[in-house]
Design a protein around this motif. Sequence first.
Motif, PDB file in Angstrom:
ATOM      1  N   ILE A 106       0.899  -1.082   0.086  1.00  0.00           N
ATOM      2  CA  ILE A 106       0.045   0.059  -0.029  1.00  0.00           C
ATOM      3  C   ILE A 106       0.906   1.332  -0.198  1.00  0.00           C
ATOM      4  O   ILE A 106       1.776   1.417   0.964  1.00  0.00           O
ATOM      5  CB  ILE A 106      -1.103  -0.156   1.336  1.00  0.00           C
ATOM      6  CG1 ILE A 106      -1.840  -1.217   1.170  1.00  0.00           C
ATOM      7  CG2 ILE A 106      -1.741   1.199   1.324  1.00  0.00           C
ATOM      8  CD1 ILE A 106      -2.658  -1.483   2.422  1.00  0.00           C
ATOM      9  N   LEU A 107       0.935   1.955  -0.982  1.00  0.00           N
ATOM     10  CA  LEU A 107       1.615   2.966  -1.336  1.00  0.00           C
ATOM     11  C   LEU A 107       1.687   4.137   0.086  1.00  0.00           C
ATOM     12  O   LEU A 107       2.836   4.403   0.376  1.00  0.00           O
ATOM     13  CB  LEU A 107       0.906   4.025  -2.406  1.00  0.00           C
ATOM     14  CG  LEU A 107       1.927   5.204  -3.002  1.00  0.00           C
ATOM     15  CD1 LEU A 107       3.124   4.676  -3.358  1.00  0.00           C
ATOM     16  CD2 LEU A 107       1.342   5.954  -4.116  1.00  0.00           C
ATOM     17  N   GLN A 108       0.741   4.536   0.627  1.00  0.00           N
ATOM     18  CA  GLN A 108       0.575   5.315   1.829  1.00  0.00           C
ATOM     19  C   GLN A 108       1.011   4.834   3.172  1.00  0.00           C
ATOM     20  O   GLN A 108       1.448   5.372   4.161  1.00  0.00           O
ATOM     21  CB  GLN A 108      -0.743   6.077   1.887  1.00  0.00           C
ATOM     22  CG  GLN A 108      -0.888   6.820   0.757  1.00  0.00           C
ATOM     23  CD  GLN A 108      -0.032   7.860   0.344  1.00  0.00           C
ATOM     24  OE1 GLN A 108       0.763   8.635   1.283  1.00  0.00           O
ATOM     25  NE2 GLN A 108       0.071   7.996  -0.910  1.00  0.00           N
ATOM     26  N   GLU A 109       1.095   3.556   3.207  1.00  0.00           N
ATOM     27  CA  GLU A 109       1.642   2.703   4.427  1.00  0.00           C
ATOM     28  C   GLU A 109       3.142   2.946   4.854  1.00  0.00           C
ATOM     29  O   GLU A 109       3.280   2.866   5.916  1.00  0.00           O
ATOM     30  CB  GLU A 109       1.095   1.476   4.480  1.00  0.00           C
ATOM     31  CG  GLU A 109       1.292   0.600   5.722  1.00  0.00           C
ATOM     32  CD  GLU A 109       1.116  -0.758   5.668  1.00  0.00           C
ATOM     33  OE1 GLU A 109       0.325  -1.459   6.634  1.00  0.00           O
ATOM     34  OE2 GLU A 109       0.942  -1.202   4.780  1.00  0.00           O
ATOM     35  N   LEU A 110       3.896   2.745   3.958  1.00  0.00           N
ATOM     36  CA  LEU A 110       5.432   2.425   4.004  1.00  0.00           C
ATOM     37  C   LEU A 110       6.264   3.824   3.630  1.00  0.00           C
ATOM     38  O   LEU A 110       7.330   4.047   3.961  1.00  0.00           O
ATOM     39  CB  LEU A 110       6.009   1.402   3.581  1.00  0.00           C
ATOM     40  CG  LEU A 110       5.480   0.204   4.100  1.00  0.00           C
ATOM     41  CD1 LEU A 110       6.126  -1.185   3.518  1.00  0.00           C
ATOM     42  CD2 LEU A 110       5.823  -0.209   5.736  1.00  0.00           C
ATOM     43  N   ILE A 111       5.459   4.596   2.647  1.00  0.00           N
ATOM     44  CA  ILE A 111       6.324   5.766   2.173  1.00  0.00           C
ATOM     45  C   ILE A 111       6.295   6.796   3.294  1.00  0.00           C
ATOM     46  O   ILE A 111       5.192   7.108   3.653  1.00  0.00           O
ATOM     47  CB  ILE A 111       5.561   6.254   0.891  1.00  0.00           C
ATOM     48  CG1 ILE A 111       5.647   5.211  -0.478  1.00  0.00           C
ATOM     49  CG2 ILE A 111       5.934   7.573   0.168  1.00  0.00           C
ATOM     50  CD1 ILE A 111       6.925   5.050  -0.902  1.00  0.00           C
ATOM     51  N   GLU A 112       7.314   7.534   3.519  1.00  0.00           N
ATOM     52  CA  GLU A 112       7.527   8.453   4.396  1.00  0.00           C
ATOM     53  C   GLU A 112       7.446   9.568   3.504  1.00  0.00           C
ATOM     54  O   GLU A 112       7.762  10.022   2.531  1.00  0.00           O
ATOM     55  CB  GLU A 112       8.579   8.415   5.061  1.00  0.00           C
ATOM     56  CG  GLU A 112       9.022   6.765   5.926  1.00  0.00           C
ATOM     57  CD  GLU A 112      10.206   7.027   6.542  1.00  0.00           C
ATOM     58  OE1 GLU A 112      10.942   8.025   7.188  1.00  0.00           O
ATOM     59  OE2 GLU A 112      10.731   5.917   7.162  1.00  0.00           O
TER      60      GLU A 112
END
Length: 407
Positions: free
Chosen positions: A173-179
């Motif tokens: 999921i893009l927004q889960e691990l992207i800081e």
Amino acid sequence: MKICHLTSVHPADDIRIFVKECRSLALAGHDVYLVAPNTENKIIDNVKVVGITSASGNRYKRMVDAAKSVYRAAIEIDAEVYHFHDPELMVIGLLLKRKGKKVIYDVHEDVPEQVLSKQWIPKPLRKNISVSVRRMEKFAAAKFDAVVTATPTITKRFKTYNANTVTVHNFPILQELIENSPRADRNRRKDNSFLYIGGITELRGIKEMVLAIEFLNGRGDEGKLVLAGKFAPPALEQEMKQKDGWQHVDHKGWLGRSEVKDVLSQSTAGLVLIRPEPRYMVSYPIKLFEYMAAGIPSIASNFPLWEDFVIGNKCGLCVDPLDAEAIANAMKWLMDHPEEARQMGENGRKAVIEKYNWEKESQELVALYERLAGAGNRSLIWSESDEGMDFKSRSVKTVGNRNNQTL
């Protein structure tokens, strides 16, 4: 539509089933249920979770009893579409088709290949069981309304059984691990730590990883192996603790998603060093894409498909997973070349944003359901031999409560 996902094996908070597929379908406006083992009835993110009991000590009896419980729960829910995730539920899928329901089979792995390396199946039986599973998948898949697979390799096989087969990759999921922090903060590493996330087994390279960290420190370099997951079997953990390299291991056990994000932010690189089994060599390892999403380089097995991801996107190094010294050399190179390692992490992060993310994959899943909504059921022709496949339906016992909860 009223949709019901079914599993007799996976936990209620399974990443692919619940976090990705069920939540995405609920967000798309569908009425979504999830039948899963050993959980309370609850509603999470508009997904109605229905628990069934799966507690028998005998593996075979547990599989049969769990399948029956799943079927009873499925009948009670009375959905329009049933989406099941375990090969042992193929008979349940056929029974639901017989009742006029739309049915989707979600194939996470190449099961016939997987059977060949299942340690709990007696070795002399594995080939015959593998052939039987392949035949059953061919028979059943042709009768289902659609098949969803996790990789293009599996899709290629199932396309010969059912033309309505689509690939829905298990990307992060893009927004889960992207800081969203500045680049300098995002690439700040506290120490030379090399992270492995997932089930810890011999086939997934634990022996080589422990030996590699021993080699690295034996040369005078200070490095640490961080493990986030559970050992299987438990005796393997005791075996590894006897190794000299264990003094350089930090075993954190199972971590929640927020804890995973934190440990990723502190790691020099991620490890995905699965041994060269045929089924693994054509798989898409979710942990590789999670490392990429977190902006850290990877050290991965040198399988041709994996090299396409890692070398092709310039986001890490590929080595022989059976060569602990080569793994140690890759660790050393990343330690000695921090700027190149930082750039590899940035390259991987960019690739996930552009290509390898669940947000894109979920569109394919939602589109499949839209097509099913406008299509009639696939015809299902039953032979006399099929008549024996039936269970007596009983009402579902409600456990726990139906208050909103957070996993």
